[in-house]
Scaffold this motif. Sequence first.
Motif, PDB file in Angstrom:
ATOM      1  N   GLN A 283       5.678 -57.512 -36.914  1.00 41.91           N
ATOM      2  CA  GLN A 283       5.133 -56.780 -35.788  1.00 41.91           C
ATOM      3  C   GLN A 283       6.195 -56.591 -34.713  1.00 41.91           C
ATOM      4  O   GLN A 283       7.036 -57.465 -34.485  1.00 41.91           O
ATOM      5  CB  GLN A 283       3.932 -57.533 -35.205  1.00 41.91           C
ATOM      6  N   GLU A 284       6.153 -55.429 -34.064  1.00 35.30           N
ATOM      7  CA  GLU A 284       7.102 -55.110 -32.995  1.00 35.30           C
ATOM      8  C   GLU A 284       6.458 -55.400 -31.648  1.00 35.30           C
ATOM      9  O   GLU A 284       5.297 -55.078 -31.413  1.00 35.30           O
ATOM     10  CB  GLU A 284       7.506 -53.640 -33.088  1.00 35.30           C
ATOM     11  N   PHE A 285       7.231 -56.012 -30.745  1.00 31.44           N
ATOM     12  CA  PHE A 285       6.743 -56.343 -29.414  1.00 31.44           C
ATOM     13  C   PHE A 285       7.669 -55.743 -28.372  1.00 31.44           C
ATOM     14  O   PHE A 285       8.888 -55.724 -28.558  1.00 31.44           O
ATOM     15  CB  PHE A 285       6.677 -57.865 -29.204  1.00 31.44           C
ATOM     16  N   VAL A 286       7.076 -55.280 -27.269  1.00 31.53           N
ATOM     17  CA  VAL A 286       7.842 -54.795 -26.130  1.00 31.53           C
ATOM     18  C   VAL A 286       7.707 -55.822 -25.013  1.00 31.53           C
ATOM     19  O   VAL A 286       6.605 -56.070 -24.508  1.00 31.53           O
ATOM     20  CB  VAL A 286       7.343 -53.416 -25.659  1.00 31.53           C
ATOM     21  N   LEU A 287       8.825 -56.427 -24.623  1.00 28.82           N
ATOM     22  CA  LEU A 287       8.817 -57.464 -23.594  1.00 28.82           C
ATOM     23  C   LEU A 287       9.280 -56.883 -22.268  1.00 28.82           C
ATOM     24  O   LEU A 287      10.250 -56.120 -22.210  1.00 28.82           O
ATOM     25  CB  LEU A 287       9.739 -58.621 -24.007  1.00 28.82           C
ATOM     26  N   THR A 288       8.586 -57.242 -21.200  1.00 30.67           N
ATOM     27  CA  THR A 288       8.967 -56.842 -19.846  1.00 30.67           C
ATOM     28  C   THR A 288       8.971 -58.083 -18.966  1.00 30.67           C
ATOM     29  O   THR A 288       8.848 -59.216 -19.448  1.00 30.67           O
ATOM     30  CB  THR A 288       7.982 -55.799 -19.282  1.00 30.67           C
ATOM     31  N   SER A 289       9.096 -57.870 -17.650  1.00 30.21           N
ATOM     32  CA  SER A 289       9.064 -59.012 -16.735  1.00 30.21           C
ATOM     33  C   SER A 289       7.665 -59.608 -16.620  1.00 30.21           C
ATOM     34  O   SER A 289       7.501 -60.739 -16.148  1.00 30.21           O
ATOM     35  CB  SER A 289       9.563 -58.581 -15.351  1.00 30.21           C
ATOM     36  N   GLU A 290       6.634 -58.867 -17.055  1.00 34.32           N
ATOM     37  CA  GLU A 290       5.264 -59.378 -17.046  1.00 34.32           C
ATOM     38  C   GLU A 290       5.036 -60.260 -18.274  1.00 34.32           C
ATOM     39  O   GLU A 290       5.658 -60.047 -19.317  1.00 34.32           O
ATOM     40  CB  GLU A 290       4.260 -58.219 -17.043  1.00 34.32           C
ATOM     41  N   PRO A 291       4.144 -61.251 -18.170  1.00 33.03           N
ATOM     42  CA  PRO A 291       3.868 -62.111 -19.333  1.00 33.03           C
ATOM     43  C   PRO A 291       3.382 -61.284 -20.522  1.00 33.03           C
ATOM     44  O   PRO A 291       2.601 -60.347 -20.370  1.00 33.03           O
ATOM     45  CB  PRO A 291       2.775 -63.062 -18.829  1.00 33.03           C
ATOM     46  N   LYS A 292       3.852 -61.639 -21.699  1.00 30.65           N
ATOM     47  CA  LYS A 292       3.460 -60.944 -22.911  1.00 30.65           C
ATOM     48  C   LYS A 292       2.434 -61.786 -23.668  1.00 30.65           C
ATOM     49  O   LYS A 292       2.672 -62.959 -23.967  1.00 30.65           O
ATOM     50  CB  LYS A 292       4.676 -60.688 -23.806  1.00 30.65           C
ATOM     51  N   TYR A 293       1.291 -61.163 -23.983  1.00 34.73           N
ATOM     52  CA  TYR A 293       0.219 -61.839 -24.697  1.00 34.73           C
ATOM     53  C   TYR A 293       0.047 -61.234 -26.086  1.00 34.73           C
ATOM     54  O   TYR A 293       0.374 -60.070 -26.333  1.00 34.73           O
ATOM     55  CB  TYR A 293      -1.114 -61.719 -23.938  1.00 34.73           C
ATOM     56  N   TRP A 294      -0.505 -62.039 -26.980  1.00 32.79           N
ATOM     57  CA  TRP A 294      -0.907 -61.522 -28.277  1.00 32.79           C
ATOM     58  C   TRP A 294      -2.077 -60.567 -28.082  1.00 32.79           C
ATOM     59  O   TRP A 294      -2.911 -60.756 -27.204  1.00 32.79           O
ATOM     60  CB  TRP A 294      -1.326 -62.650 -29.205  1.00 32.79           C
ATOM     61  N   ASP A 295      -2.133 -59.538 -28.921  1.00 37.74           N
ATOM     62  CA  ASP A 295      -3.215 -58.564 -28.786  1.00 37.74           C
ATOM     63  C   ASP A 295      -4.559 -59.139 -29.207  1.00 37.74           C
ATOM     64  O   ASP A 295      -5.586 -58.798 -28.624  1.00 37.74           O
ATOM     65  CB  ASP A 295      -2.908 -57.315 -29.630  1.00 37.74           C
ATOM     66  N   GLU A 296      -4.604 -59.993 -30.212  1.00 33.54           N
ATOM     67  CA  GLU A 296      -5.874 -60.448 -30.763  1.00 33.54           C
ATOM     68  C   GLU A 296      -5.978 -61.978 -30.864  1.00 33.54           C
ATOM     69  O   GLU A 296      -6.805 -62.493 -31.618  1.00 33.54           O
ATOM     70  CB  GLU A 296      -6.106 -59.833 -32.146  1.00 33.54           C
ATOM     71  N   LEU A 297      -5.143 -62.684 -30.131  1.00 35.67           N
ATOM     72  CA  LEU A 297      -5.199 -64.145 -30.166  1.00 35.67           C
ATOM     73  C   LEU A 297      -5.579 -64.689 -28.790  1.00 35.67           C
ATOM     74  O   LEU A 297      -5.199 -64.118 -27.764  1.00 35.67           O
ATOM     75  CB  LEU A 297      -3.848 -64.726 -30.602  1.00 35.67           C
ATOM     76  N   TRP A 298      -6.317 -65.810 -28.804  1.00 36.68           N
ATOM     77  CA  TRP A 298      -6.820 -66.410 -27.579  1.00 36.68           C
ATOM     78  C   TRP A 298      -6.579 -67.914 -27.594  1.00 36.68           C
ATOM     79  O   TRP A 298      -6.316 -68.501 -28.641  1.00 36.68           O
ATOM     80  CB  TRP A 298      -8.328 -66.143 -27.434  1.00 36.68           C
ATOM     81  N   ASP A 299      -6.678 -68.491 -26.428  1.00 35.73           N
ATOM     82  CA  ASP A 299      -6.645 -69.943 -26.281  1.00 35.73           C
ATOM     83  C   ASP A 299      -7.968 -70.342 -25.637  1.00 35.73           C
ATOM     84  O   ASP A 299      -8.112 -70.347 -24.412  1.00 35.73           O
ATOM     85  CB  ASP A 299      -5.455 -70.372 -25.422  1.00 35.73           C
ATOM     86  N   ILE A 300      -8.956 -70.642 -26.480  1.00 34.19           N
ATOM     87  CA  ILE A 300     -10.317 -70.945 -26.030  1.00 34.19           C
ATOM     88  C   ILE A 300     -10.607 -72.417 -26.318  1.00 34.19           C
ATOM     89  O   ILE A 300     -10.389 -72.886 -27.435  1.00 34.19           O
ATOM     90  CB  ILE A 300     -11.347 -70.050 -26.739  1.00 34.19           C
ATOM     91  N   GLN A 301     -11.102 -73.108 -25.313  1.00 32.99           N
ATOM     92  CA  GLN A 301     -11.451 -74.514 -25.478  1.00 32.99           C
ATOM     93  C   GLN A 301     -12.934 -74.721 -25.189  1.00 32.99           C
ATOM     94  O   GLN A 301     -13.444 -74.297 -24.144  1.00 32.99           O
ATOM     95  CB  GLN A 301     -10.606 -75.402 -24.567  1.00 32.99           C
ATOM     96  N   LEU A 302     -13.607 -75.385 -26.131  1.00 34.21           N
ATOM     97  CA  LEU A 302     -15.014 -75.750 -25.987  1.00 34.21           C
ATOM     98  C   LEU A 302     -15.130 -77.270 -25.996  1.00 34.21           C
ATOM     99  O   LEU A 302     -14.233 -77.959 -26.485  1.00 34.21           O
ATOM    100  CB  LEU A 302     -15.846 -75.164 -27.142  1.00 34.21           C
TER     101      LEU A 302
END
Length: 274
Positions: free
Chosen positions: A194-213
Amino acid sequence: MTETSKVCIVVALLLVVLGGSRTPKTQHLSSENDQKNIISPSIDQPFMIQRETINLNDLKWQGPKNAPRGESWTFDLFTPPTILRTEDGFSATLPWIGKDQSVINFEILSVKRKLYRLQFSGYFSAPKRDSSGTEVAAHTFMLFDKETDQTLLTKLGENLASHDVDIVRFEEHGPNGEMGDYPRLTIFDRKNNQEFVLTSEPKYWDELWDIQLRSKGDGAIITLSKIGEDFTIDGEHYALGEVSSGKKSLTFIQKVGKDSCAFSLPIPDDTQKQ
């Protein structure tokens, strides 16, 4: 007329008089059917109909009691479900879950978008001469590894072997000199293809999360990262169905035997972070 004749006439007259004055004999009914045909006179009894007035405000619909087999066995038949369209179909949220969350055996601790492991932290230029001896600017890029807290230095066209990433393209500004979302560093992640474009803003995964229950029973922490991921709490089986940032809710799918039902939980304001 002789005396004997006179006596006979007198006797005959007496018999006639006595026979005409006798009371007729009462006739008895000969069968039970004749007795049934006799109509007895009825006596009208006065009565009064009392009308009871009901106050509609006193009539309250009581909610269903918690079933011993869990909330999945209790259904609200009067409130329609909330039906949402997904990419390949529809999902329904049952109203009885949204009304009473006390029976759900886990709670949401935090919901964050998952950061990409490499972040673009800056660049600098150093003079360099090409093959003809002309001095050109050579950029060195700084990438920050969020997992190891290390800064990595790389250049255009290189392969960052430690992460199997190619440095593909660098744009210092836009075609017309604009600086809105620039500078941009484009990389290709070989591991994820997969290709990613990085800038000065934080880069997140398109379909991944960090969820805690957190389980309400034993306090165990459950971490989820993607849609469709399943988990088990206190013998109940669930799966993450949808993350809605607009509605600030998480949709879960509970498995009940061969069937399943969907319900949503709101994301508390203090747990939703970028």
